[in-house]
Design a protein around this motif. Structure first.
Motif, short mmCIF file in Angstrom:
data_model
loop_
_atom_site.label_atom_id
_atom_site.label_comp_id
_atom_site.label_asym_id
_atom_site.label_seq_id
_atom_site.Cartn_x
_atom_site.Cartn_y
_atom_site.Cartn_z
N ILE A 6 0.85 -1.19 0.00
CA ILE A 6 0.00 0.00 0.00
C ILE A 6 0.89 1.24 0.00
O ILE A 6 1.75 1.39 0.87
CB ILE A 6 -0.94 0.01 1.22
CG1 ILE A 6 -1.91 -1.18 1.13
CG2 ILE A 6 -1.69 1.33 1.32
CD1 ILE A 6 -2.83 -1.34 2.33
N ALA A 7 0.66 2.10 -0.97
CA ALA A 7 1.40 3.37 -1.05
C ALA A 7 0.56 4.48 -0.42
O ALA A 7 -0.64 4.59 -0.70
CB ALA A 7 1.70 3.72 -2.51
N THR A 8 1.22 5.28 0.42
CA THR A 8 0.55 6.45 0.98
C THR A 8 1.32 7.74 0.66
O THR A 8 0.87 8.82 1.01
CB THR A 8 0.37 6.34 2.51
OG1 THR A 8 1.65 6.38 3.13
CG2 THR A 8 -0.37 5.07 2.89
N GLY A 9 2.48 7.60 0.04
CA GLY A 9 3.30 8.77 -0.27
C GLY A 9 4.57 8.78 0.55
O GLY A 9 5.25 7.77 0.66
N GLY A 10 4.87 9.92 1.12
CA GLY A 10 6.09 10.06 1.89
C GLY A 10 7.29 10.33 1.00
O GLY A 10 7.20 10.35 -0.23
N HIS A 80 5.10 4.63 3.70
CA HIS A 80 4.52 5.78 4.42
C HIS A 80 5.62 6.80 4.68
O HIS A 80 6.78 6.45 4.83
CB HIS A 80 3.96 5.26 5.74
CG HIS A 80 3.06 6.18 6.48
ND1 HIS A 80 3.52 7.29 7.16
CD2 HIS A 80 1.72 6.14 6.68
CE1 HIS A 80 2.50 7.89 7.74
NE2 HIS A 80 1.39 7.21 7.46
N GLY A 81 5.26 8.04 4.81
CA GLY A 81 6.21 9.06 5.21
C GLY A 81 6.70 8.81 6.62
O GLY A 81 5.95 8.34 7.48
N THR A 82 7.96 9.11 6.86
CA THR A 82 8.57 8.76 8.15
C THR A 82 8.17 9.68 9.30
O THR A 82 8.21 9.27 10.45
CB THR A 82 10.10 8.73 8.03
OG1 THR A 82 10.58 10.01 7.63
CG2 THR A 82 10.55 7.67 7.03
N ASP A 83 7.77 10.92 8.99
CA ASP A 83 7.51 11.86 10.09
C ASP A 83 6.34 11.46 10.97
O ASP A 83 6.35 11.71 12.17
CB ASP A 83 7.29 13.27 9.54
CG ASP A 83 8.59 13.93 9.12
OD1 ASP A 83 9.59 13.79 9.86
OD2 ASP A 83 8.62 14.56 8.06
N THR A 84 5.31 10.85 10.38
CA THR A 84 4.14 10.45 11.19
C THR A 84 3.82 8.96 11.06
O THR A 84 2.71 8.54 11.38
CB THR A 84 2.90 11.30 10.84
OG1 THR A 84 2.50 11.00 9.50
CG2 THR A 84 3.17 12.78 11.01
N MET A 85 4.79 8.19 10.64
CA MET A 85 4.59 6.74 10.52
C MET A 85 4.11 6.12 11.85
O MET A 85 3.15 5.34 11.85
CB MET A 85 5.88 6.08 10.05
CG MET A 85 5.76 4.64 9.68
SD MET A 85 7.36 3.93 9.22
CE MET A 85 7.73 4.77 7.71
N PRO A 86 4.74 6.44 12.99
CA PRO A 86 4.27 5.85 14.24
C PRO A 86 2.81 6.20 14.57
O PRO A 86 2.10 5.38 15.14
CB PRO A 86 5.23 6.41 15.29
CG PRO A 86 6.48 6.70 14.52
CD PRO A 86 5.98 7.20 13.19
#
Length: 161
Positions: A6-10, A80-86
Motif C-alpha cells: 500500500i502506497a501512501t506517499g512520503g 509511508h512518510g517517516t515523520d508520522t509513521m508511528p
C-alpha cells in the motif's frame, strides 16, 4: 502467499523537480521498485494516497486502516512518510489483529542516489511474510513493534521509545 503493498506517499515517492529544485508527488515509484526488486511473491499494489505524512489527517489514516481491513492478503507492507509513521501505525495496531502489517519508508527519495528506499522496501516485503500477525515498523534493517517506536529526527533513524 500474496503480498499487498500500500502506497501512501512520503519521501519514498517524492520526485525531484530539476527546474525549481523542489520535491513533489507525481506517480508512485513502487511499480518500478517492485519490478527492479524482482519480487517473486505475487504482489498487489494499492495507491491509497500520495501525501507527505506531515499533511496526513485522521481521515487519511482511516483510509489506510480501511484498505488494510478490506485486503484479502495476510501480509501487507505500507510505504509511508517517516515523520508520522508511528501515528498511523498506532491507528492500525489496536484494530488489526489477524494480519501482518509492516510500515516502511525512506529518508531519501527512491530516485535520488544513495536512497534507503529500495533496501527498506525489500526488507519490509521480506519480514512481512515471516513475522507473526501484528503491526510493525521496519526501517534500515530494524523491526519495531507499532507501540514501541519513534523517529529520532536529530539522528535520522528510528529507535525504540
Amino acid at each position: 502467499m500474496t503480498l499487498r503493498i500500500i502506497a501512501t506517499g512520503g519521501t519514498f515517492d517524492k520526485h525531484y523537480n530539476e527546474l525549481n529544485g523542489t520535491l513533489a508527488f507525481a506517480e508512485s515509484h513502487l511499480p518500478a521498485a517492485i519490478k527492479r526488486a524482482r519480487i517473486t511473491t505475487p504482489c498487489e499494489l494499492e495507491v491509497v494516497s500520495l501525501l507527505d505524512s506531515l499533511d496526513m489527517v485522521d481521515a487519511d489514516r482511516q483510509r489506510v486502516l480501511a484498505a488494510c481491513a478490506a485486503a484479502s492478503e495476510k501480509a501487507i507492507v505500507i510505504v509511508h512518510g517517516t515523520d508520522t509513521m508511528p501515528q498511523t501505525a498506532a491507528v492500525l495496531g489496536p484494530a488489526i489483529k489477524d494480519k501482518t502489517i509492516v510500515f516502511t519508508g525512506a529518508m531519501i527519495p527512491y530516485e535520488i542516489d544513495n536512497s534507503d528506499a529500495f533496501f527498506n522496501m525489500g526488507f519490509a516485503c521480506g519480514v512481512a511474510q515471516v513475522l507473526p500477525p501484528g503491526v510493525y515498523v521496519a526501517m534500515n534493517g530494524q523491526i519495531f513493534a507499532w507501540d514501541n517506536v519513534q523517529k529520532n529526527k536529530a539522528a535520522g533513524v528510528f529507535q525504540p521509545l
